[in-house]
Design a protein around this motif. Sequence first.
Motif, PDB file in Angstrom:
ATOM      1  N   HIS A 100     -52.300 -27.630 -12.029  1.00  0.00           N
ATOM      2  CA  HIS A 100     -51.654 -26.454 -11.453  1.00  0.00           C
ATOM      3  C   HIS A 100     -50.310 -26.243 -12.144  1.00  0.00           C
ATOM      4  N   LEU A 101     -49.973 -24.984 -12.374  1.00  0.00           N
ATOM      5  CA  LEU A 101     -48.702 -24.649 -13.018  1.00  0.00           C
ATOM      6  C   LEU A 101     -47.892 -23.705 -12.131  1.00  0.00           C
ATOM      7  N   PHE A 102     -46.633 -24.070 -11.882  1.00  0.00           N
ATOM      8  CA  PHE A 102     -45.680 -23.196 -11.194  1.00  0.00           C
ATOM      9  C   PHE A 102     -44.557 -22.886 -12.188  1.00  0.00           C
ATOM     10  N   SER A 103     -44.277 -21.605 -12.395  1.00  0.00           N
ATOM     11  CA  SER A 103     -43.298 -21.250 -13.427  1.00  0.00           C
ATOM     12  C   SER A 103     -42.425 -20.083 -12.994  1.00  0.00           C
ATOM     13  N   ILE A 104     -41.260 -19.993 -13.638  1.00  0.00           N
ATOM     14  CA  ILE A 104     -40.341 -18.865 -13.483  1.00  0.00           C
ATOM     15  C   ILE A 104     -40.048 -18.328 -14.879  1.00  0.00           C
ATOM     16  N   GLY A 105     -40.155 -17.012 -15.054  1.00  0.00           N
ATOM     17  CA  GLY A 105     -39.951 -16.449 -16.386  1.00  0.00           C
ATOM     18  C   GLY A 105     -39.461 -15.020 -16.343  1.00  0.00           C
ATOM     19  N   LEU A 106     -39.444 -14.389 -17.522  1.00  0.00           N
ATOM     20  CA  LEU A 106     -39.008 -13.007 -17.679  1.00  0.00           C
ATOM     21  C   LEU A 106     -40.160 -12.181 -18.245  1.00  0.00           C
ATOM     22  N   PHE A 107     -40.318 -10.973 -17.710  1.00  0.00           N
ATOM     23  CA  PHE A 107     -41.378 -10.083 -18.190  1.00  0.00           C
ATOM     24  C   PHE A 107     -40.797  -8.734 -18.591  1.00  0.00           C
ATOM     25  N   THR A 108     -41.286  -8.204 -19.710  1.00  0.00           N
ATOM     26  CA  THR A 108     -41.051  -6.818 -20.102  1.00  0.00           C
ATOM     27  C   THR A 108     -42.181  -6.384 -21.019  1.00  0.00           C
ATOM     28  N   SER A 109     -42.541  -5.115 -20.930  1.00  0.00           N
ATOM     29  CA  SER A 109     -43.550  -4.571 -21.845  1.00  0.00           C
ATOM     30  C   SER A 109     -42.902  -3.718 -22.927  1.00  0.00           C
ATOM     31  N   SER A 110     -41.565  -3.764 -23.019  1.00  0.00           N
ATOM     32  CA  SER A 110     -40.843  -2.910 -23.967  1.00  0.00           C
ATOM     33  C   SER A 110     -41.162  -3.250 -25.415  1.00  0.00           C
ATOM     34  N   TRP A 170     -37.024 -12.081 -24.773  1.00  0.00           N
ATOM     35  CA  TRP A 170     -38.476 -11.873 -24.802  1.00  0.00           C
ATOM     36  C   TRP A 170     -39.201 -13.126 -25.285  1.00  0.00           C
ATOM     37  N   LEU A 171     -38.583 -13.833 -26.244  1.00  0.00           N
ATOM     38  CA  LEU A 171     -39.203 -15.036 -26.807  1.00  0.00           C
ATOM     39  C   LEU A 171     -38.821 -16.310 -26.056  1.00  0.00           C
ATOM     40  N   LEU A 172     -37.901 -16.213 -25.112  1.00  0.00           N
ATOM     41  CA  LEU A 172     -37.411 -17.398 -24.409  1.00  0.00           C
ATOM     42  C   LEU A 172     -38.522 -18.042 -23.582  1.00  0.00           C
TER      43      LEU A 172
END
Length: 301
Positions: A284-294, A160-162
């Motif tokens: 402009h920003l292009f990014s790859i990440g992880l999402f959760t609302s847990s 989550w913090l990564l």
Amino acid sequence: MKSFRLFLIASLIFITNNFLFSQEEDVVEDSTETLEVYLIDNYLQGENEKILVLSWMTNLPTKSKVKIEEIGTFNVSDTLTDFHQTKIDLSNVRFTKNEYMFKIISELEDGSSVESEEYSFLVPFEEKDTSSTKSTTTSQQVKTSSSYYIYNFALGITLWLLPSPALAFENNKTKFAILKDLPLVSIGSFSAYKTFPYVYFYAGYVHIPEGFVKNSFRLGTKYLYELPEIKHFVSLGLGGFTNFKGSNGINGEIGFSFLKVLKTFEMTASYSYNYLPSSKNKFHLFSIGLFTSSFSINLNY
């Protein structure tokens, strides 16, 4: 000849009325949808407490009850909903067999009731052994070590913090960047057909080592449009950012999720346009990440 014409007209009226009436019947019949029940959980929780855990979905909003053989009927939902869940305390019930049957009674919006097929749950009741003072249990429960849950929680917090890797395009140059948006408050639904929240509010941070604004703090909101067919979402975001040194800007974002990670996280790809009105600078920003609302505050209705 005149009587023949009258007979012909009467026949046409009769045929037309029958045709229209049959069409109306077809429309009514086609518009009637059959209630379907999708059972999710049905198990007895705890060896001593004996709490029956039940949950199921329906394709139509209904009120619901559960009728258990030899035990009784229990109310589950007094309001119309498509997701039903309950915990029934059966600690005072003396079980005499291993398996009990139950039915789900659904009340539709028009007040009519529908009974489901029979389901069953297993009971780990004890049988006394007359040859010894020990009792044998007909079913066993596998207990999970607490360290397993601690490990999963620590792994979830770490992911989550990564920070997310990103590419920043500024002044015709490509620059490496890292960013992280943390969902703080999510607004969603209790519906079983909703996997993701409707909208969430986030706080974030962007670091561009060679950027015009090297470090910036972000606040914003994102709307998630769920795609139930592929179990992912498309997101639209709007927010602002500042470096607390006079460089303030706004940003718009679009993204999508494409991969489930550890049953909790969604891997996402996103693009954002960032503009600083005071200096008229943009990037402009292009990014790859992880999402959760847990790990956010979830407000469901």
